[in-house]
Design a protein around this motif. Structure first.
Motif, PDB file in Angstrom:
ATOM      1  N   LEU A  10       0.851  -1.185   0.000  1.00  5.71           N
ATOM      2  CA  LEU A  10       0.000   0.000   0.000  1.00  5.71           C
ATOM      3  C   LEU A  10       0.883   1.230   0.000  1.00  5.71           C
ATOM      4  CD1 LEU A  10      -2.425  -1.015   2.887  1.00  5.71           C
ATOM      5  CD2 LEU A  10      -2.963  -1.075   0.480  1.00  5.71           C
ATOM      6  N   SER A  11       0.341   2.321  -0.554  1.00  6.10           N
ATOM      7  CA  SER A  11       1.104   3.563  -0.474  1.00  6.10           C
ATOM      8  C   SER A  11       1.015   4.097   0.955  1.00  6.10           C
ATOM      9  CB  SER A  11       0.527   4.585  -1.448  1.00  6.10           C
ATOM     10  OG  SER A  11      -0.664   5.106  -0.927  1.00  6.10           O
ATOM     11  N   ALA A  12       1.852   5.076   1.256  1.00  8.23           N
ATOM     12  CA  ALA A  12       1.930   5.558   2.644  1.00  8.23           C
ATOM     13  C   ALA A  12       0.594   6.125   3.112  1.00  8.23           C
ATOM     14  CB  ALA A  12       3.023   6.615   2.760  1.00  8.23           C
ATOM     15  N   THR A  13      -0.049   6.940   2.262  1.00 13.17           N
ATOM     16  CA  THR A  13      -1.326   7.540   2.673  1.00 13.17           C
ATOM     17  C   THR A  13      -2.385   6.467   2.846  1.00 13.17           C
ATOM     18  OG1 THR A  13      -0.814   8.731   0.660  1.00 13.17           O
ATOM     19  CG2 THR A  13      -2.313   9.795   2.204  1.00 13.17           C
ATOM     20  N   GLN A  14      -2.431   5.529   1.900  1.00 16.91           N
ATOM     21  CA  GLN A  14      -3.434   4.476   2.000  1.00 16.91           C
ATOM     22  C   GLN A  14      -3.271   3.701   3.298  1.00 16.91           C
ATOM     23  OE1 GLN A  14      -2.547   2.330  -1.523  1.00 16.91           O
ATOM     24  NE2 GLN A  14      -3.989   3.460  -2.798  1.00 16.91           N
ATOM     25  N   SER A  15      -2.037   3.286   3.576  1.00 20.64           N
ATOM     26  CA  SER A  15      -1.895   2.457   4.776  1.00 20.64           C
ATOM     27  C   SER A  15      -2.164   3.282   6.026  1.00 20.64           C
ATOM     28  CB  SER A  15      -0.540   1.777   4.832  1.00 20.64           C
ATOM     29  OG  SER A  15       0.477   2.687   4.675  1.00 20.64           O
ATOM     30  N   GLN A  16      -1.881   4.575   5.966  1.00 22.96           N
ATOM     31  CA  GLN A  16      -2.202   5.424   7.110  1.00 22.96           C
ATOM     32  C   GLN A  16      -3.698   5.381   7.412  1.00 22.96           C
ATOM     33  OE1 GLN A  16       0.027   6.944   8.845  1.00 22.96           O
ATOM     34  NE2 GLN A  16      -1.120   8.420  10.100  1.00 22.96           N
ATOM     35  N   TRP A  17      -4.502   5.581   6.365  1.00 25.26           N
ATOM     36  CA  TRP A  17      -5.961   5.576   6.547  1.00 25.26           C
ATOM     37  C   TRP A  17      -6.462   4.207   6.999  1.00 25.26           C
ATOM     38  CZ3 TRP A  17      -9.506   9.232   6.895  1.00 25.26           C
ATOM     39  CH2 TRP A  17      -9.155  10.514   6.438  1.00 25.26           C
ATOM     40  N   MET A  18      -6.016   3.171   6.289  1.00 24.06           N
ATOM     41  CA  MET A  18      -6.536   1.841   6.558  1.00 24.06           C
ATOM     42  C   MET A  18      -6.114   1.360   7.950  1.00 24.06           C
ATOM     43  SD  MET A  18      -8.402   1.347   4.202  1.00 24.06           S
ATOM     44  CE  MET A  18      -8.656   2.835   3.284  1.00 24.06           C
ATOM     45  N   PHE A  19      -4.907   1.774   8.326  1.00 22.68           N
ATOM     46  CA  PHE A  19      -4.430   1.419   9.660  1.00 22.68           C
ATOM     47  C   PHE A  19      -5.395   1.936  10.726  1.00 22.68           C
ATOM     48  CE2 PHE A  19      -2.182   2.719  13.488  1.00 22.68           C
ATOM     49  CZ  PHE A  19      -1.588   1.531  13.863  1.00 22.68           C
ATOM     50  N   TRP A  20      -5.768   3.198  10.597  1.00 22.22           N
ATOM     51  CA  TRP A  20      -6.617   3.788  11.642  1.00 22.22           C
ATOM     52  C   TRP A  20      -8.008   3.196  11.618  1.00 22.22           C
ATOM     53  CZ3 TRP A  20      -4.830   5.760  15.790  1.00 22.22           C
ATOM     54  CH2 TRP A  20      -3.578   6.374  15.784  1.00 22.22           C
ATOM     55  N   LEU A  21      -8.543   2.938  10.411  1.00 20.47           N
ATOM     56  CA  LEU A  21      -9.876   2.317  10.351  1.00 20.47           C
ATOM     57  C   LEU A  21      -9.849   0.971  11.058  1.00 20.47           C
ATOM     58  CD1 LEU A  21     -11.063   3.050   6.713  1.00 20.47           C
ATOM     59  CD2 LEU A  21     -11.855   4.070   8.817  1.00 20.47           C
ATOM     60  N   PHE A  22      -8.787   0.231  10.823  1.00 22.49           N
ATOM     61  CA  PHE A  22      -8.672  -1.085  11.436  1.00 22.49           C
ATOM     62  C   PHE A  22      -8.452  -0.949  12.941  1.00 22.49           C
ATOM     63  CE2 PHE A  22      -7.891  -5.452   9.774  1.00 22.49           C
ATOM     64  CZ  PHE A  22      -7.857  -6.088  10.990  1.00 22.49           C
ATOM     65  N   PHE A  23      -7.610  -0.006  13.304  1.00 18.95           N
ATOM     66  CA  PHE A  23      -7.249   0.122  14.704  1.00 18.95           C
ATOM     67  C   PHE A  23      -8.456   0.499  15.565  1.00 18.95           C
ATOM     68  CE2 PHE A  23      -5.816   2.664  18.338  1.00 18.95           C
ATOM     69  CZ  PHE A  23      -5.094   1.693  18.996  1.00 18.95           C
ATOM     70  N   VAL A  24      -9.325   1.351  15.019  1.00 15.82           N
ATOM     71  CA  VAL A  24     -10.475   1.790  15.810  1.00 15.82           C
ATOM     72  C   VAL A  24     -11.307   0.592  16.247  1.00 15.82           C
ATOM     73  CG1 VAL A  24     -12.678   2.992  15.649  1.00 15.82           C
ATOM     74  CG2 VAL A  24     -10.602   4.118  14.926  1.00 15.82           C
ATOM     75  N   ALA A  25     -11.464  -0.390  15.339  1.00 18.68           N
ATOM     76  CA  ALA A  25     -12.257  -1.568  15.686  1.00 18.68           C
ATOM     77  C   ALA A  25     -11.664  -2.285  16.882  1.00 18.68           C
ATOM     78  CB  ALA A  25     -12.336  -2.503  14.490  1.00 18.68           C
ATOM     79  N   SER A  26     -10.362  -2.517  16.834  1.00 17.56           N
ATOM     80  CA  SER A  26      -9.779  -3.261  17.961  1.00 17.56           C
ATOM     81  C   SER A  26      -9.683  -2.371  19.198  1.00 17.56           C
ATOM     82  CB  SER A  26      -8.421  -3.845  17.586  1.00 17.56           C
ATOM     83  OG  SER A  26      -7.753  -3.036  16.706  1.00 17.56           O
ATOM     84  N   ALA A  27      -9.517  -1.059  18.982  1.00 20.66           N
ATOM     85  CA  ALA A  27      -9.436  -0.168  20.138  1.00 20.66           C
ATOM     86  C   ALA A  27     -10.762  -0.141  20.884  1.00 20.66           C
ATOM     87  CB  ALA A  27      -9.057   1.234  19.696  1.00 20.66           C
TER      88      ALA A  27
END
Lengths: 462, 478
Positions: free
Chosen positions: B194-211
């Protein structure tokens, strides 16, 4: 073609039945048989057997996709008649005519899934909606039903006027009524005339009205609320989904063709967000389950619009799956609604105690509408989200979509809450064993499709 | 085969439970099923034959999703925890009566099946399925049995977690389209680019679920209310096991998919986690309700696990994996005592309790040992995990570690405060007539205490299992 002709014929047969057969409950059995015949002839056509070979001069053309959608619409209507047949009987003394109208609506569905010409689109939409004006007002002694019918008729004819205007302008712009237009890639807008764009916009407005997309959704809550529950069930499901199938074809050919001149995606994204917003937020504040379901149908229209937005393989399959998931679940919820005497949330209090089977089935329907995994509703939403992501742009639209999907769980779970966790003495009509079996069958189909969506898609490669 | 059985046995057992009307027999049946599941999970832990552990079958070829189940190190630890906690929960609450007992036990087993499914799924769509499915029985469990405000509170819990999971779904679909072979398998997801911006966004979307599941500050607001209002047996399941789903998602998916992005954002997440630890501990000190106190203490402990995971230190990750198991065991013990007190005395309020050690000496002794484990005293299991985690945190940043370590003092303050207010001092009107805890509760607590001490003295088996998993994560990090 089989379906269009058979549905018209069976409609006429049913009309004669109304004075030849005196037994009232026989009507719905005849209707059910008719729908079964329709389903069979339509599947035969999917398999390649065309009974009536009519030369339509290219005005209608059948694809596997369209035929599959016909099967879905007929199948859902069949299940609708089987589950809610007794409630249709309670509408009126002479119910045969109302069942006839269902067949005429299906005839319209057959045209809409196959049209290749704007005139056919217009005729299809009219055949689809005129029976509905009558059905909406079928509860003749109820003022609300009358009001709804009149409102629907006035608003509907206005939007039909817009549609005709749009088609006329498009004819002026391109010189043809057929959907496919040969374009010369020259000129100001690469061969797209200004008239055609204006015409398309008018046509789009009218179609948005038919599928109750915001900001043309204002008729929906009043009409759905005023019409008898059994009729609303049919209107909110099969008719609405047929509108989407027609809209999809229009988008595929005309809107992609003119995309050099206007950014349709931007336009659709605005409509999607507005529809999701109005539908979901207003649904939260409703006190009556019926009205909530009316707004929820707007919200689901928002999700189905994702298919029109993205126009790719996922969108096609997703729209089919969404049709199945949404129709079955909504038919189920309305079937239960028609049995409950008090249609506010309080009317459902304690339903799980008195009617455990009905409550359990209703829970499956609501879970499917909310999009919980293991139900068809989840995969339907999944496909829609995938379709948008597959376009590679507008990822924010997907995030907006899921936020609203989460919000929608609020009002669906309110019904589950009332049924299971509140105490009360819900008043219901007589609930027969066959009704329960019908509900369980609906729930079972929803779960099976939710686990094995292939059983629908395999037909696409028939 | 083992992985499949782990899901199927509780599912079938749960569905059958709905049809057993007799309360006695449904209880016995549920305990039996949970013991069978426990035996299967033990088989999974000790089996070295990989063909026994894995299961693979085509499912939804349209989408490229397969039913791929398997057990690796962290999977083994967590399935063992899930399978072991169910008999513990059911036996310790055996004497409690529930209206609609068949529904209660059926839903408990279905919830367990969903969570086991999460821990054995090696295909992310399947993982998502189970992730959502475990929520539905939990919703019904929390809403049907428990305190007066349970319905409203559960609503909040449900909408929160549902929103989180949907955001995760967006991230999953997005990455799916970026995988080279359009599949949901673990391998394709681990190797996605993934590009840097993409993984930044997707990371946070994913993280919120587990958070939200864990929960990490500021997504924790659903947790104390839900724990307080739901029935204690359900609370045990939620806090002992379901919370681990959030941590597990980070270990199994988030860190391997976004190794670089996780590292870049670690300061924010660790900051939130450490702040949450101190915040929750301070609030815990002020609580008057035993269940609420344990709930806040749980936020503090899970916050530390989360912080340690993002330190990107072997030792911290290893500690976090071990601590997931230990935290599950310890908090189960605390809830069992809370339930025992509530059943015997009729209140959980510290202001109405006191002097219980005179009336219930056995319970007092066992509880004090569990409290020692809660504050991670040496020779208890939690010490090993916390030591490793603080070690990792210290290597990451000594100042952050120093802030986190203040929590140890706060934990001591509220845990010892709790012991004092419940077991010492003068007996109150309510505790004056209390009797000692019943045999089944004592038996379960003794087993838990033995586990606490054994793993405190000899943690090597757990460390070995954890080793397998963190190798996987570390090799991915550049």
């Amino acid at each position: 073609m089989n379906e269009i002709i058979f549905s018209a014929i069976w409609g006429v047969i049913m009309m004669f039945c109304s004075f030849l057969v005196s037994n009232k409950s026989a009507y719905r059995h005849i209707a059910a048989i008719g729908l079964l015949v329709l389903l069979i002839v339509n599947m035969m056509e999917t398999g390649g057997t065309v009974i009536f070979k009519v030369d339509t001069m290219g005005m209608l053309s059948y694809s596997t996709f369209g035929l599959l959608f016909n099967s879905i619409a007929i199948g859902c209507t069949l299940l609708y008649v089987l589950v809610s047949g007794k409630d249709i009987e309670r509408l009126e003394k002479n119910i045969a005519e109302y069942l006839v109208l269902l067949f005429f609506v299906l005839c319209g569905v057959g045209i809409l899934s196959a049209y290749n010409n704007l005139l056919m689109l217009f005729i299809g939409i009219e055949i689809l909606t005129i029976p509905l004006y009558i059905l909406t007002g079928s509860d003749k002694h109820n003022l609300k039903s009358n009001e709804a019918a009149l409102k629907y008729f006035l608003m509907g004819s206005f939007s039909t006027g817009l549609m005709l205007m749009g088609i006329a302008l498009m004819y002026g712009g391109t010189g043809t009524f057929t959907l496919e237009v040969a374009r010369t890639e020259t000129g100001l807008y690469k061969g797209v005339s200004f008239l055609e764009i204006v015409g398309l916009l008018l046509l789009m407005t009218s179609m948005c009205f038919k599928v109750s997309a915001a900001p043309f959704h204002f008729w929906t809550p009043d009409v759905y609320d005023g019409a008898p529950s059994v009729v609303t069930s049919f209107m909110a499901t099969i008719v609405k989904v047929a509108g989407f199938i027609a809209f999809l074809k229009l988008c595929y050919i005309r809107m992609i063709g003119t995309s050099s001149a206007i950014d349709w995606r931007l336009l659709f994204s605005i409509i999607v967000v507005a529809t999701l917003l109005f539908g979901n937020i207003t649904a939260i504040f409703q006190q009556s389950v019926k009205r909530m379901m009316a707004y929820s149908s707007i919200a689901h229209a928002g999700f189905m619009l994702f298919a029109l937005f993205s126009l790719n393989d996922f969108a096609n399959k997703g729209l089919l799956l969404y049709s199945v998931a949404y129709c079955l679940a909504t038919i189920g919820v309305f079937a239960v609604l028609a049995k409950v005497k008090d249609i506010t949330y309080e009317g459902y209090n304690g339903l799980a105690k008195t009617q455990p089977v009905v409550a359990a089935a209703n829970t499956v329907f609501l879970l499917s509408l909310a999009g919980i995994p293991l139900t068809a509703g989840f995969l339907a939403k999944y496909y829609m989200l995938s379709a948008v992501i597959a376009t590679g742009t507008y990822t924010w639209l997907v995030v907006t979509g899921v936020v609203f999907a989460a919000i929608s769980s609020y009002y669906y779970f309110r019904v589950i809450q009332a049924m299971y966790f509140k105490t009360g003495d819900p008043q219901t009509e007589d609930i027969s064993g066959s009704f329960k079996v019908g509900l369980l069958a609906l729930a079972a189909i929803i779960i099976i499709v939710g686990i094995f969506p292939q059983i629908i898609f395999n037909w696409l490669y028939f | 085969m083992v992985a499949l059985l782990l899901i199927l046995v509780p599912v079938i057992g749960g569905l059958l439970s709905f049809f057993i009307k007799n309360e006695k027999s449904v209880k016995g049946f549920a305990v039996f099923i949970s013991l069978v599941t426990f035996l299967i999970s033990l088989m999974g832990v000790f089996s070295t034959d990989t063909s026994m552990l894995h299961f693979d079958k085509a499912w939804m070829p349209e989408l490229g999703s397969r039913i791929t189940l398997g057990l690796d190190g962290v999977g083994k630890i967590l399935t063992l925890l899930t399978a072991a906690s169910m008999p513990v929960i059911l036996i310790s609450t055996y004497k409690n009566t529930y209206h609609n007992a068949n529904r209660f036990y059926g839903l408990m087993l279905l919830c367990q099946a969903g969570m086991l499914g999460v821990f054995v799924s090696m295909d992310i769509l399947l993982f998502y399925f189970f992730w959502e499915l475990s929520l539905i029985p939990a919703y019904f469990l929390c809403s049907s049995w428990g305190g007066e405000k349970r319905i409203r509170v559960t609503y909040k819990f449900f909408v929160y977690t549902f929103l989180g999971s949907l955001l995760m779904l967006v991230s999953v679909i997005f990455i799916y389209f970026k995988t080279s072979d359009h599949s949901f398998s673990m391998q394709s997801f681990y190797h996605v680019k993934l590009s840097a911006t993409q993984s930044q966004w997707m990371f946070w979307l994913f993280f919120v679920a587990s958070a939200i599941k864990m929960p990490v500050f500021p997504f924790h607001t659903w947790q104390p209310d839900t724990y307080e209002q739901s029935d204690t047996a359900v609370t045990m399941l939620l806090s002992g096991v379901m919370v681990k789903m959030g941590v597990f998602a980070v270990i199994r998916w988030l860190l391997p998919i976004f190794p670089v992005t996780a590292q870049n954002n670690s300061s924010i997440i660790i900051g939130l986690a450490v702040f949450g630890m101190i915040y929750a501990s301070l609030i815990a000190i002020r609580q008057d309700d035993m269940k609420r106190l344990v709930a806040y203490s749980s936020i503090a402990h899970v916050g530390l696990i989360c912080a340690a995971l993002f330190t990107n230190q072997n030792i911290g990750t290893q500690g976090a994996i071990i601590q997931m198991f230990n935290h599950g065991i310890n908090i189960l013990g605390l809830w069992i005592v809370a339930d025992a007190i509530e059943q015997k005395v009729g209140t959980r309020k510290f202001s109405e309790l006191g002097g219980l050690s005179q009336k219930a000496p056995t319970l007092a002794i066992l509880f004090v040992v569990l409290c020692m484990a809660n504050i991670a005293l040496p020779l208890t299991n939690a010490f090993v995990g916390e030591f490793l985690m603080f070690n990792g945190l210290f290597r990451y940043n000594p100042i952050v570690a120093g802030m986190a370590i203040t929590c140890i003092i706060l934990v001591v303050v509220y845990t010892f405060g709790m012991i004092q207010k419940i077991f010492y001092g003068n007996t109150s009107a309510l505790t004056g007539t209390a009797k000692d805890s019943s045999f089944n509760i004592n038996a379960v607590l003794v087993i838990l205490v033995i586990v606490v001490v054994v793993l405190g003295v000899y943690p090597q088996p757990l460390i070995n299992l954890a080793q397998q998993s963190f190798n996987l994560i570390i090799t991915k990090t550049p």
